[in-house]
Scaffold this motif. Structure first.
Motif, PDB file in Angstrom:
ATOM      1  N   GLU A  29      -6.672 -52.230 -65.697  1.00  0.00           N
ATOM      2  CA  GLU A  29      -5.522 -51.329 -65.801  1.00  0.00           C
ATOM      3  C   GLU A  29      -4.899 -51.339 -67.195  1.00  0.00           C
ATOM      4  O   GLU A  29      -4.416 -50.309 -67.669  1.00  0.00           O
ATOM      5  N   SER A  30      -4.903 -52.485 -67.857  1.00  0.00           N
ATOM      6  CA  SER A  30      -4.217 -52.596 -69.146  1.00  0.00           C
ATOM      7  C   SER A  30      -5.057 -52.106 -70.319  1.00  0.00           C
ATOM      8  O   SER A  30      -4.508 -51.592 -71.301  1.00  0.00           O
ATOM      9  N   PHE A  31      -6.367 -52.286 -70.244  1.00  0.00           N
ATOM     10  CA  PHE A  31      -7.191 -52.032 -71.421  1.00  0.00           C
ATOM     11  C   PHE A  31      -8.424 -51.152 -71.154  1.00  0.00           C
ATOM     12  O   PHE A  31      -8.656 -50.182 -71.877  1.00  0.00           O
ATOM     13  N   LEU A  32      -9.216 -51.504 -70.147  1.00  0.00           N
ATOM     14  CA  LEU A  32     -10.565 -50.962 -70.068  1.00  0.00           C
ATOM     15  C   LEU A  32     -10.633 -49.563 -69.475  1.00  0.00           C
ATOM     16  O   LEU A  32     -11.455 -48.747 -69.900  1.00  0.00           O
ATOM     17  N   LYS A  33      -9.783 -49.270 -68.499  1.00  0.00           N
ATOM     18  CA  LYS A  33      -9.794 -47.909 -67.940  1.00  0.00           C
ATOM     19  C   LYS A  33      -9.498 -46.881 -69.024  1.00  0.00           C
ATOM     20  O   LYS A  33     -10.190 -45.854 -69.123  1.00  0.00           O
ATOM     21  N   GLY A  34      -8.513 -47.157 -69.845  1.00  0.00           N
ATOM     22  CA  GLY A  34      -8.157 -46.232 -70.914  1.00  0.00           C
ATOM     23  C   GLY A  34      -9.223 -46.095 -71.979  1.00  0.00           C
ATOM     24  O   GLY A  34      -9.277 -45.090 -72.691  1.00  0.00           O
ATOM     25  N   ALA A  35     -10.086 -47.112 -72.083  1.00  0.00           N
ATOM     26  CA  ALA A  35     -11.177 -47.076 -73.064  1.00  0.00           C
ATOM     27  C   ALA A  35     -12.444 -46.471 -72.488  1.00  0.00           C
ATOM     28  O   ALA A  35     -13.485 -46.445 -73.166  1.00  0.00           O
ATOM     29  N   GLY A  36     -12.376 -46.004 -71.237  1.00  0.00           N
ATOM     30  CA  GLY A  36     -13.541 -45.375 -70.627  1.00  0.00           C
ATOM     31  C   GLY A  36     -14.548 -46.338 -70.048  1.00  0.00           C
ATOM     32  O   GLY A  36     -15.715 -45.969 -69.835  1.00  0.00           O
ATOM     33  N   VAL A  37     -14.113 -47.576 -69.758  1.00  0.00           N
ATOM     34  CA  VAL A  37     -15.007 -48.575 -69.159  1.00  0.00           C
ATOM     35  C   VAL A  37     -14.625 -48.744 -67.689  1.00  0.00           C
ATOM     36  O   VAL A  37     -13.486 -49.077 -67.369  1.00  0.00           O
ATOM     37  N   ALA A  38     -15.574 -48.525 -66.801  1.00  0.00           N
ATOM     38  CA  ALA A  38     -15.337 -48.666 -65.360  1.00  0.00           C
ATOM     39  C   ALA A  38     -15.646 -50.103 -64.954  1.00  0.00           C
ATOM     40  O   ALA A  38     -16.750 -50.600 -65.199  1.00  0.00           O
ATOM     41  N   VAL A  39     -14.679 -50.769 -64.317  1.00  0.00           N
ATOM     42  CA  VAL A  39     -14.809 -52.189 -63.976  1.00  0.00           C
ATOM     43  C   VAL A  39     -14.597 -52.372 -62.483  1.00  0.00           C
ATOM     44  O   VAL A  39     -13.627 -51.862 -61.914  1.00  0.00           O
ATOM     45  N   ALA A  40     -15.509 -53.121 -61.853  1.00  0.00           N
ATOM     46  CA  ALA A  40     -15.397 -53.394 -60.424  1.00  0.00           C
ATOM     47  C   ALA A  40     -15.690 -54.861 -60.158  1.00  0.00           C
ATOM     48  O   ALA A  40     -16.394 -55.518 -60.933  1.00  0.00           O
ATOM     49  N   THR A  41     -15.152 -55.359 -59.052  1.00  0.00           N
ATOM     50  CA  THR A  41     -15.513 -56.696 -58.581  1.00  0.00           C
ATOM     51  C   THR A  41     -16.325 -56.569 -57.302  1.00  0.00           C
ATOM     52  O   THR A  41     -16.109 -55.665 -56.499  1.00  0.00           O
TER      53      THR A  41
END
Length: 366
Positions: free
Chosen positions: A188-200
């Motif tokens: 939420e703080s960094f990667l979504k805005g940079a276009g990186v999709a992150v999942a657990t």
């Protein structure tokens, strides 16, 4: 088959989807924990599909190890993920498109012996990886593997959903719950805005050939029975969502593909057997003993040793409906295949050939 009105959506869910070889061909993949049991299987599968794999991990912690019996990935870095500078060395291998983070201290009982190492590896190691990801213009997808034990376990006979409360009694479970919070914060703080999709990815108990870790049920059984010694089972009535190792690995790969196509699917996912299905340790051992052909078992009374959860089940509806992922092998098939793998290896079969054949048979399963 239980399909409603021949729905295409239901057909996908009922048959399950598999990793797409065309998608992975030529992809640059960073795989942490590549020397471990699951990491070794995953590295082989990715390589077979044509991916360029760079691995980062500590040396194998068991002897023997599956890693030593399989071809190394194209770039292997034996480093400690707690050392942030170690990640910078991966730049020599090219910029990864996809990161699959499996590196961890992954044993409950070991976490009681070394809580500091467990928290530093599972929490700080993940922080280091995500900080490294922030500096990568090439990265588009990150899948962080945690565990089914991230939930505040109330010992009730209901499966946990992805939005249930996180928690953890033992250091391992707590460290993985903390890892989930770290991932959510960075997303939420960094990667979504940079276009990186992150999942657990929260997977149930994994079994399969090539695991020689201590304090794991089927490896302990193989060790005991191969020397004609009895297997001591501490908590025979404990129930877990067991699955063959290729089930969660397939799910991780499909999840990465979906995140590449639809970043909005970023979040947390449970992967395990069909909803509400959990089997006791006793049930697993009796199937394993039948498949192995022999073996003495001494069942304990659950009173010895540190706390371990007695009941754990996962709700996997989100993975089925959002990703089209569902198991392909039953529990009995998974256990029988695992014991057959070890027996064939002991009889002179090559581990690489056994793993390749198992992957091919998994992909062919209906």
């Amino acid at each position: 088959m239980g399909l409603e009105q021949g729905s295409v959506e239901n057909l996908v869910i009922m048959t399950g989807v598999l990793p797409n070889h065309n998608f992975w061909r030529g992809k640059n993949v960073l795989l942490t924990g590549h020397t471990g049991f699951k990491g070794s299987w995953l590295s082989l599968w990715l390589t077979e599909m044509g991916a360029h794999v760079a691995g980062l991990s500590l040396p194998p912690v068991t002897e023997p190890s599956l890693y030593s019996k399989l071809p190394e990935p194209s770039n292997s870095y034996i480093e400690d993920i707690r050392d942030r500078s170690a990640l910078l060395k991966i730049g020599e291998a090219g910029s990864p498109d996809i990161i699959l983070h499996l590196a961890a201290q992954a044993l409950v009982r070991a976490s009681y012996d070394d809580p500091v190492g467990t928290f530093s590896t599972n929490v700080l190691g993940t922080v280091n990886l995500l900080e490294y990801t922030r500096c990568l213009p090439s990265a588009r997808v990150v899948v962080v593997v945690t565990t089914d034990k991230v939930y505040q376990n109330l010992e009730h006979p209901f499966p946990y959903r992805e939005n249930d409360t996180l928690g953890g009694h033992d250091p391992y479970s707590a460290s993985k719950a903390a890892c989930e919070l770290v991932v959510a914060s960075y997303r939420e703080s960094f990667l979504k805005g940079a276009g990186v999709a992150v999942a657990t990815a929260r997977a149930g108990n994994v079994i399969g050939g090539g695991d020689w870790a201590a304090d794991r049920l089927l490896p302990d059984a193989v060790r005991a029975w191969s020397f004609q010694k009895p297997l001591l089972v501490r908590r025979p009535e404990a129930r877990r969502p067991w699955q063959h190792v290729l089930e969660p690995l397939s799910a991780y790969l499909v999840l990465a593909e979906r995140l590449w196509e639809t970043p909005q699917l970023a979040g947390s996912y449970n992967f395990g057997p069909v909803s509400h299905e959990a089997a006791s340790v006793r049930q697993v051992i009796e199937i394993a003993r039948s498949a192995y052909g022999e073996g003495e078992v001494i069942y304990g009374d659950s009173a010895d040793g540190p706390h371990e959860a007695g009941w754990l089940a996962l709700e996997t509806a989100k993975a089925r409906h959002s990703l089209g992922v569902m198991p392909r092998w039953t529990l009995e098939q998974a256990i029988t295949r695992t014991m057959t793998w070890y027996r064939d290896l002991a009889n002179g079969a090559d581990a690489h050939d056994l793993c390749k054949a198992e992957i091919s048979e998994y992909e062919a399963a209906a």
